[in-house]
Design an enzyme around this catalytic site. Structure first.
Site, mmCIF file in Angstrom:
data_model
loop_
_atom_site.group_PDB
_atom_site.id
_atom_site.type_symbol
_atom_site.label_atom_id
_atom_site.label_comp_id
_atom_site.label_asym_id
_atom_site.label_seq_id
_atom_site.Cartn_x
_atom_site.Cartn_y
_atom_site.Cartn_z
ATOM 1 N N LYS A 203 -0.208 -31.541 -27.780
ATOM 2 C CA LYS A 203 -0.758 -30.810 -26.516
ATOM 3 C C LYS A 203 -0.363 -29.233 -27.339
ATOM 4 C CE LYS A 203 -0.336 -29.353 -22.158
ATOM 5 N NZ LYS A 203 -0.082 -29.171 -20.865
HETATM 6 C C1 R5P Z 1 3.818 -28.014 -18.596
HETATM 7 O O1 R5P Z 1 4.787 -27.981 -19.305
HETATM 8 C C2 R5P Z 1 3.296 -28.577 -17.970
HETATM 9 O O2 R5P Z 1 3.850 -29.692 -17.569
HETATM 10 C C3 R5P Z 1 1.791 -28.326 -18.290
HETATM 11 O O3 R5P Z 1 0.839 -29.433 -18.138
HETATM 12 C C4 R5P Z 1 1.241 -27.974 -18.794
HETATM 13 O O4 R5P Z 1 1.357 -26.483 -18.972
HETATM 14 C C5 R5P Z 1 -0.640 -27.321 -18.775
HETATM 15 O O5 R5P Z 1 -0.881 -26.876 -17.465
HETATM 16 P P1 R5P Z 1 -1.699 -25.922 -17.074
HETATM 17 O O6 R5P Z 1 -2.754 -26.048 -17.925
HETATM 18 O O7 R5P Z 1 -1.591 -24.987 -15.774
HETATM 19 O O8 R5P Z 1 -0.937 -24.677 -18.583
#
Ligand code: R5P
Length: 293
Positions: A203
C-alpha cells in the site's frame, strides 16, 4: 464405509481433455501455495483483479478520529460495499459480526501514538491469533527513511516468515514520514523494498508525477491509500488515475468515512475501481446515490 460403486453408467475419464491448469490472476502471486492464493482472491476480486479495501484502522495510533468515533454506527453500513475491511483486532472482536463474509486485512503493527515517534512500531498481532481470526492478510507499516526504519523492516520480514508458515499474505504499508518527499522516487524505493522482502501486496500513496514507474517497478500488486479528505470529485479522480496507471485497488478510509455521503462514496469508488468508470460519471453516480439514500 462408502457403498460400492454399483452404477450402470459407463465411466468417462475424458482422457482426451487436458486438465485445466490456469495461472493465478494476480500480479506476482503465481508461486504461492493454495491457501495464500485463496486469501488473496478474497481481497482482490478475481473478475476485475482489483479491490476496494475500506480502511478504518486509524484508531491504533490516532484514537477515535473524526468519522470513527462509533465504528458500529459509521462503518458497519459501509461494509457490504467493500471487498475487504482493514481494521485492528480490537475493533474486529468488539464490533464486526463474525457472520461477515468480507475479507479481513488485520493491522498487525503498532506501538506509538500520534504523541510519539511513529516509526517506533513493533509487531502487534501474533500470526497464531491472525489464524484464529480467519484473516485474509496482515498489514505492517514500513517506515523507509524513518528513524526506526530497520526495526519496521524487521517487523515486515518476521510477519512474512510467520505468514508463509500459515498461508497468510502480508500487506506492506509504506509510511511516508514528515521529512520525506512524497514523490515517485521515494515511492519506488519504499514499495520495492516491501516487495523484495516478501510483502504479497503493498500500500502506498498516489503521486501525480511518474506513478506508472512506481507500479511497473513493483513486482506485486499496489493499492493506494486515500490520504487526507479531499472533495469527492478529487478523490474519485485520484482513484481513477491510480487504477489507470497500474494500481490494483484502493485502501481508502477518510475519503469514504469522512464524506458527506459515505455510502454513496464507497459505491462510486467501486464503480471506478471495478468498472473503470470515468471520474466525472462516478461523481454523477455519487450525487445520484447521495440523493437516493
Ligand atoms: C495508515 O496508517 C492508516 O492505518 C490507514 O489505513 C491509511 O492511512 C488509509 O486510510 P486513509 O485513506 O484515511 O489514508
Amino acid at each position: 464405509m462408502p457403498e460400492a460403486d454399483v452404477s450402470k453408467k459407463e465411466k468417462n475419464f475424458y482422457a482426451d481433455i487436458p486438465q485445466k491448469n490456469e495461472l493465478f490472476f494476480l500480479k506476482g502471486s503465481n508461486n504461492y501455495d493454495w491457501g495464500m492464493k485463496n486469501r488473496l482472491a478474497r481481497i482482490f476480486n478475481p473478475a476485475s483483479g482489483r479491490t476496494v479495501m475500506l480502511a478504518f484502522d486509524h484508531g491504533y495510533f490516532q484514537g477515535p478520529t473524526t468519522g470513527l468515533e462509533r465504528v458500529d454506527i459509521s462503518i458497519l453500513p459501509l461494509a457490504p460495499y467493500a471487498d475487504a475491511l482493514m481494521l485492528t483486532r480490537g475493533i474486529l472482536r468488539s464490533i464486526i459480526p463474525p457472520s461477515t463474509q468480507k475479507a479481513v486485512v488485520m493491522r498487525a503493527s503498532g506501538g506509538p501514538s500520534i504523541l510519539k515517534e511513529l516509526s517506533n512500531e513493533q509487531i502487534a498481532v501474533d500470526m497464531e491469533d491472525a489464524v484464529r481470526m480467519n484473516v485474509s492478510a496482515v498489514a505492517v507499516q514500513v517506515f523507509v527513511g524513518g528513524e526506526f526504519e530497520t526495526q519496521s523492516v524487521h517487523n515486515l520480514t518476521r510477519l512474512v516468515d510467520a505468514g508463509m508458515r500459515a498461508g497468510i499474505p502480508v500487506l506492506g504499508v509504506t509510511a511516508v514520514g514528515k521529512d520525506m518527499v512524497r514523490d515517485a522516487k521515494y515511492m519506488r524505493l519504499a514499495v520495492r523494498i516491501c516487495a523484495e522482502l516478501g510483502a504479497a501486496f503493498v500500500k502506498t500513496y498516489y503521486v501525480e508525477q511518474d506513478f506508472e514507474s512506481v507500479t511497473a517497478s513493483c513486482p506485486v500488486p499496489i493499492v493506494i491509500a486515500g490520504g487526507k479528505k479531499l472533495p469527492e470529485p478529487e478523490a474519485l479522480d485520484m482513484a481513477y488515475n491510480a487504477i489507470s496507471r497500474g494500481a490494483s485497488g484502493v485502501d481508502m478510509g477518510r475519503n469514504i468515512f469522512q464524506s458527506d455521503a459515505p455510502t454513496a462514496m464507497i459505491q462510486a469508488v467501486r464503480k471506478v475501481v471495478h468498472e473503470g468508470m470515468k471520474p466525472k460519471e462516478a461523481f454523477e453516480f455519487y450525487e445520484k446515490m447521495k440523493k437516493s439514500n
